[in-house]
Motif scaffolding. Structure first.
Motif, PDB file in Angstrom:
ATOM      1  N   LYS A 144      30.437  48.612  75.693  1.00 28.32           N
ATOM      2  CA  LYS A 144      30.821  49.926  76.246  1.00 28.32           C
ATOM      3  C   LYS A 144      32.080  49.824  77.098  1.00 28.32           C
ATOM      4  O   LYS A 144      32.956  50.699  77.043  1.00 28.32           O
ATOM      5  CB  LYS A 144      29.675  50.487  77.091  1.00 28.32           C
ATOM      6  CG  LYS A 144      30.011  51.799  77.809  1.00 28.32           C
ATOM      7  CD  LYS A 144      28.865  52.280  78.665  1.00 28.32           C
ATOM      8  CE  LYS A 144      28.668  51.421  79.907  1.00 28.32           C
ATOM      9  NZ  LYS A 144      29.766  51.630  80.903  1.00 28.32           N
ATOM     10  N   ASP A 145      32.178  48.754  77.870  1.00 27.08           N
ATOM     11  CA  ASP A 145      33.257  48.625  78.839  1.00 27.08           C
ATOM     12  C   ASP A 145      34.508  47.946  78.286  1.00 27.08           C
ATOM     13  O   ASP A 145      35.510  47.844  78.983  1.00 27.08           O
ATOM     14  CB  ASP A 145      32.767  47.828  80.068  1.00 27.08           C
ATOM     15  CG  ASP A 145      31.660  48.544  80.825  1.00 27.08           C
ATOM     16  OD1 ASP A 145      31.582  49.791  80.724  1.00 27.08           O
ATOM     17  OD2 ASP A 145      30.879  47.874  81.521  1.00 27.08           O
ATOM     18  N   GLY A 146      34.458  47.454  77.044  1.00 30.20           N
ATOM     19  CA  GLY A 146      35.598  46.773  76.475  1.00 30.20           C
ATOM     20  C   GLY A 146      35.839  45.414  77.101  1.00 30.20           C
ATOM     21  O   GLY A 146      36.979  45.002  77.335  1.00 30.20           O
ATOM     22  N   VAL A 147      34.753  44.689  77.372  1.00 29.85           N
ATOM     23  CA  VAL A 147      34.812  43.389  78.037  1.00 29.85           C
ATOM     24  C   VAL A 147      34.494  42.284  77.053  1.00 29.85           C
ATOM     25  O   VAL A 147      33.609  42.428  76.207  1.00 29.85           O
ATOM     26  CB  VAL A 147      33.792  43.360  79.211  1.00 29.85           C
ATOM     27  CG1 VAL A 147      33.614  41.949  79.761  1.00 29.85           C
ATOM     28  CG2 VAL A 147      34.222  44.309  80.316  1.00 29.85           C
ATOM     29  N   ASP A 148      35.197  41.160  77.156  1.00 28.00           N
ATOM     30  CA  ASP A 148      34.817  39.954  76.424  1.00 28.00           C
ATOM     31  C   ASP A 148      33.778  39.215  77.253  1.00 28.00           C
ATOM     32  O   ASP A 148      34.065  38.805  78.385  1.00 28.00           O
ATOM     33  CB  ASP A 148      36.028  39.042  76.199  1.00 28.00           C
ATOM     34  CG  ASP A 148      37.005  39.603  75.176  1.00 28.00           C
ATOM     35  OD1 ASP A 148      36.640  40.564  74.482  1.00 28.00           O
ATOM     36  OD2 ASP A 148      38.133  39.084  75.093  1.00 28.00           O
ATOM     37  N   LEU A 149      32.590  39.030  76.697  1.00 28.23           N
ATOM     38  CA  LEU A 149      31.473  38.440  77.442  1.00 28.23           C
ATOM     39  C   LEU A 149      31.040  37.126  76.811  1.00 28.23           C
ATOM     40  O   LEU A 149      30.731  37.064  75.622  1.00 28.23           O
ATOM     41  CB  LEU A 149      30.277  39.398  77.481  1.00 28.23           C
ATOM     42  CG  LEU A 149      29.030  38.876  78.198  1.00 28.23           C
ATOM     43  CD1 LEU A 149      29.272  38.758  79.700  1.00 28.23           C
ATOM     44  CD2 LEU A 149      27.821  39.774  77.916  1.00 28.23           C
ATOM     45  N   ALA A 150      30.995  36.075  77.625  1.00 30.48           N
ATOM     46  CA  ALA A 150      30.431  34.795  77.195  1.00 30.48           C
ATOM     47  C   ALA A 150      29.064  34.636  77.836  1.00 30.48           C
ATOM     48  O   ALA A 150      28.844  35.077  78.970  1.00 30.48           O
ATOM     49  CB  ALA A 150      31.346  33.645  77.610  1.00 30.48           C
ATOM     50  N   TYR A 151      28.144  34.012  77.121  1.00 30.13           N
ATOM     51  CA  TYR A 151      26.797  33.770  77.639  1.00 30.13           C
ATOM     52  C   TYR A 151      26.459  32.291  77.537  1.00 30.13           C
ATOM     53  O   TYR A 151      26.751  31.645  76.521  1.00 30.13           O
ATOM     54  CB  TYR A 151      25.759  34.575  76.859  1.00 30.13           C
ATOM     55  CG  TYR A 151      24.329  34.295  77.282  1.00 30.13           C
ATOM     56  CD1 TYR A 151      23.558  33.342  76.622  1.00 30.13           C
ATOM     57  CD2 TYR A 151      23.760  34.968  78.365  1.00 30.13           C
ATOM     58  CE1 TYR A 151      22.264  33.078  77.022  1.00 30.13           C
ATOM     59  CE2 TYR A 151      22.464  34.706  78.767  1.00 30.13           C
ATOM     60  CZ  TYR A 151      21.711  33.761  78.099  1.00 30.13           C
ATOM     61  OH  TYR A 151      20.437  33.493  78.502  1.00 30.13           O
TER      62      TYR A 151
END
Length: 337
Positions: free
Chosen positions: A81-88
């Motif tokens: 939704k926020d246009g973020v690149d997320l690593a987990y």
């Protein structure tokens, strides 16, 4: 896009056998990413491709644990939704989890969300993140430690309050002897839950420590304890999958003990509906992951701090019983409860 965490530098990795494998693990823990542009895409100084903001979510959860799958799903949908690149990434060992935080700092991410199941192990890396100018929020574990650790915000359940609520409910059900099963020794959240149960429950409360990574061994340990103590009439577990194992253990032991649990998943919804499990305490893990990422994004793009930086944002507890489980079932089927 999918993006692995950077491999920790050899000089930064402690020499314990568990952490010796951390470099390889970092390469395998892939990120889930996000949708098309939003306000975050234009944030100043974003370090990702095309100037996108990059966050990392680092937990103590097991890779194949359905609970942590819900946390991750919520985080990934907020990132989309926020246009973020997320690593987990995750590791149940406190030192290894701390090294994952240090790896994210070296990667110069724009924000970190972290669990504090082992708060002491996380103090130094969280301080290092702050020194590097990287905001850090907490979720799920560490409600009594997040402010002293220097975290910006916290999203989760007050585990002591939840435990006391379960103790009161057991009294209301006429329980006399409860067994509270802790599947990860030293996890402050699990300890707080069982301590809360013991504080308000007027009957007898026993603790049982088991290895949550070995379900067969966990089931056998509960079976043995129920055979040794036939007066135990309630088993309280700290995870949905452990509740289902406890149901099996009670059957194998020929015990009259009923089962209740903290946490929920779609399999447990069915067990509550058919009466195999009396109730579950839902802390809404999807919501925790979602709010943690969204909180970082709102802080970066608008300077917001949920709870004013002084109060946690509570996501539970909520009791799921046979009377109200139908209201939860459709969300569980969609993979968000």
């Amino acid at each position: 896009m999918n993006r692995p965490l950077p491999v920790p530098r050899p000089s930064a990795v402690p020499t314990s056998p568990r952490l010796a494998a951390l470099a390889a693990a970092c390469c395998l823990l892939l990120a889930g990413c996000s949708g098309a542009g939003s306000a975050a895409s234009a944030a100043d100084g974003a370090g990702g491709p095309g100037g996108r903001v990059r966050f990392t979510l680092i937990t103590h959860g097991a890779q194949d644990d359905a609970f942590w799958g819900l946390v991750r799903k919520g985080a990934e949908e907020a990132a989309a939704k926020d246009g973020v690149d997320l690593a987990y990434a995750s590791d149940s060992d406190g030192a290894a989890q701390a090294e994952l935080v240090r790896a994210a700092i070296r990667d110069k991410v724009d924000g970190i969300a972290v669990t504090l199941a082992k708060p002491q192990a996380m103090r130094a890396p969280v301080a290092a993140a702050r020194t590097a100018g990287i905001p850090v929020v907490g979720l799920n574990s560490g409600i009594d430690a997040w402010r002293s650790a220097g975290l910006l915000e916290y999203f989760g359940q007050d585990e002591s309050v939840a435990g006391r609520a379960v103790g009161d409910k057991l009294d209301g059900l006429g329980v006399r002897h409860a067994l509270c099963v802790i599947h990860e020794q030293g996890n402050v959240a699990l300890e707080a839950r069982c301590a809360g149960v013991k504080k308000t429950f007027t009957g007898e409360t026993d603790m049982l420590y088991v290895d949550g990574t070995d379900m067969d061994a966990m089931t056998a340990a509960v079976t043995t304890r129920l055979r040794q103590n036939p007066d135990i009439d309630e088993v309280v577990t700290n995870g949905a999958q452990f509740a289902l194992a406890a149901v099996q253990a009670a059957d194998e032991a020929g015990s009259r003990a009923r089962v209740a649990t903290f946490d929920l998943n779609k399999d447990l919804v069915a067990a509550v509906r058919d009466g195999r499990v009396q109730f579950a305490v839902d802390q809404q893990p999807y919501l925790q992951g979602y709010l943690a990422v969204d909180g970082l994004w709102l802080h970066r793009t608008n300077g917001n701090v949920s709870g004013g930086g002084a109060a946690p944002v509570l996501t539970g507890p909520a009791f799921v019983t046979r009377a109200n489980v139908a209201q939860v079932a459709r969300y569980a089927a969609a993979g968000t409860r």
